[in-house]
Design an enzyme around this catalytic site. Structure first.
Site, PDB file in Angstrom:
ATOM      1  N   HIS A 185       0.839  -1.203   0.000  1.00  0.00           N
ATOM      2  CA  HIS A 185       0.000   0.000   0.000  1.00  0.00           C
ATOM      3  C   HIS A 185       0.871   1.250   0.000  1.00  0.00           C
ATOM      4  CE1 HIS A 185      -3.143  -2.880   1.422  1.00  0.00           C
ATOM      5  NE2 HIS A 185      -3.859  -2.166   0.576  1.00  0.00           N
ATOM      6  N   ASP A 234      -6.097   4.879  -1.276  1.00  0.00           N
ATOM      7  CA  ASP A 234      -5.426   4.242  -0.135  1.00  0.00           C
ATOM      8  C   ASP A 234      -4.471   5.207   0.567  1.00  0.00           C
ATOM      9  OD1 ASP A 234      -6.429   1.674   0.218  1.00  0.00           O
ATOM     10  OD2 ASP A 234      -5.161   0.811  -1.346  1.00  0.00           O
ATOM     11  N   HIS A 274       1.416   1.479  -5.862  1.00  0.00           N
ATOM     12  CA  HIS A 274       0.108   0.822  -5.955  1.00  0.00           C
ATOM     13  C   HIS A 274      -0.947   1.819  -6.431  1.00  0.00           C
ATOM     14  CE1 HIS A 274      -3.612  -1.201  -4.881  1.00  0.00           C
ATOM     15  NE2 HIS A 274      -3.874  -0.279  -3.959  1.00  0.00           N
ATOM     16  N   GLN A 306      -3.100 -16.462  -2.608  1.00  0.00           N
ATOM     17  CA  GLN A 306      -3.496 -15.968  -3.932  1.00  0.00           C
ATOM     18  C   GLN A 306      -4.567 -16.827  -4.581  1.00  0.00           C
ATOM     19  OE1 GLN A 306      -2.632 -12.981  -5.328  1.00  0.00           O
ATOM     20  NE2 GLN A 306      -1.861 -12.741  -3.233  1.00  0.00           N
TER      21      GLN A 306
END
Length: 424
Positions: free
Chosen positions: A141, A182, A145, A342
């Site tokens: 983050h 974010d 990103h 994932q």
């Protein structure tokens, strides 16, 4: 209209202004600063934004990129609509200034600066503040990103099903929300803030805590920079509210709410993009897709994002262990492997959302390309679950042979995970 070279040079000035401000404002030890920044969201190592200004260029004061790097960055911007756009390379070529550079370029492409009569100094000030307020020490983050999600949102805005229906305000909101969605993320998730009794959890009543903070931080920077101060008060307030609605939509706990509504619209064939409310809903869906779709990128990019988000999870787990807290799901490095995380993320979050997005695009060339990457990447992670844990770091980058659509091909991207608000 500003040239790409002009935008790159202006962005470099902003980047170095931010670095100089940070150096001047350091007053605490590194360890104490990191702890305070993590747990209180305060920018203890920076001077007040009210005291900042653009740093004038003097010889030796700026580490400017040479012409070759500027040329390469400019060349990449000419292909910014390609789905295989390498945001990591672009960030290196812009000296860690990818978000500001990309946003300036896209605002220029869409003519938003002229349309909204934006002041260039205020625009660069605002974008510099946003970029600076991302925590560079976060593996996932961070501002890269944000730039990746912004590039993905740009691809979405160019989808043939959508492009001709969007107003300049829609485009402005989509890009701004992607860039700031974010901002000031601490690298820990909402449950961590709740169980540590953080003041933001109390302030937002344990609901969409991080997303609310991202939105309110963005509003604060908009007002402090004065970017919208020349607009009528009701218009600027409407922009702030719509940005909030978009950013709050990225809360992963609301995934089923948005997915079911999206599916119902598609089943009933009642989406009317002539209606501002319906266009806003699609922008919410587009931002959600952009925020979680790095599994839809080519493997060599997707794998990097997967490893980064899991590293951020593991850091939270280490912090929880240090303070004798229960380790959060997905944050135990000994029990939660990257392939397992994932595979679950793709199955439960990404695939359902992108199956509906593909229906919406009818489907576009890029949607088909993304789904192709998604299925290949899921299969690859599934295979890796049953191999030696070290094998994933030994893998050579996989070069996809599929052509990558550009321009009107549209598409999503960026995002891809992160705790309660962005499961990896």
């Amino acid at each position: 209209m500003l040239t790409t070279s002009d935008l790159l040079i202006l962005s470099i000035h902003v980047n170095n202004w931010c670095k100089t401000s940070a150096q001047q404002g350091e007053v605490e030890s590194c360890t104490r600063r990191k702890v305070k920044r993590l747990l209180s969201f305060q920018r203890y190592c920076h001077a007040s934004r009210l005291l900042r200004g653009l740093v004038p260029h003097t010889p030796g004061s700026l580490h400017l990129l040479d012409d070759d790097y500027l040329g390469q960055a400019g060349h990449m911007l000419s292909k910014v609509s390609a789905w295989n756009f390498d945001i990591f390379l672009f960030d290196r070529l812009t000296n860690g200034n990818s978000l500001v550079t990309l946003m300036c370029h896209l605002f220029n492409v869409y003519g938003l600066i002229h349309h909204f009569q934006l002041d260039m100094v205020k625009l660069h000030r605002f974008l510099g503040m946003v970029q600076e307020d991302y925590h560079s020490q976060n593996p996932y983050h961070n501002a890269v990103h944000a730039a990746d999600v912004t590039q993905a949102m740009y691809c979405y805005l160019k989808e043939p099903k959508l492009a001709g229906q969007l107003s300049p305000l829609d485009v402005f909101l989509g890009l701004m929300a992607a860039a700031a969605h974010d901002v000031d993320h601490p690298g820990v998730n909402q449950p961590f803030l709740i169980k540590t009794r953080h003041h933001l959890a109390s302030l937002y009543q344990n609901t969409s805590v991080l997303e609310s903070h991202h939105w309110r931080s963005t509003v604060g920077m908009l007002r402090e920079s004065g970017l919208l101060s020349h607009l009528p008060a009701d218009m600027s307030q409407d922009i702030e509210q719509q940005l909030g609605s978009l950013i709050l939509a990225t809360d992963i706990s609301r995934q089923n709410e948005f997915l079911l509504t999206f599916r119902e619209h598609l089943d009933n064939q009642d989406l009317d993009l002539q209606l501002a409310s319906h266009r806003h809903f699609i922008l919410q869906i587009a931002l959600k897709c952009a925020d979680v779709c790095n599994p839809c990128r080519v493997w060599e990019l997707s794998r990097q994002w997967s490893e980064r988000v899991c590293e951020e999870f593991y850091r939270q787990g280490d912090l929880e262990k240090k303070f004798d807290l229960e380790i959060s799901p997905l944050c135990n490095q000994q029990a939660d492997t990257v392939p397992a995380i994932q595979t679950g993320f793709i199955s439960y979050i990404v695939e359902p959302l992108f199956e509906e997005w593909q229906r919406f695009t009818e489907p576009s060339l890029l949607s088909q390309t993304m789904m192709g990457h998604l299925h290949k990447n899921k299969a690859r992670w599934s295979r890796l679950r049953f191999t030696h844990p070290t094998s994933e770091s030994q893998m050579q980058p996989h070069v996809e042979e599929d052509p990558e659509p550009e321009g009107g091909g549209g598409g999503g991207g960026g995002g891809g995970g992160g705790h309660e608000e962005d499961v990896p």
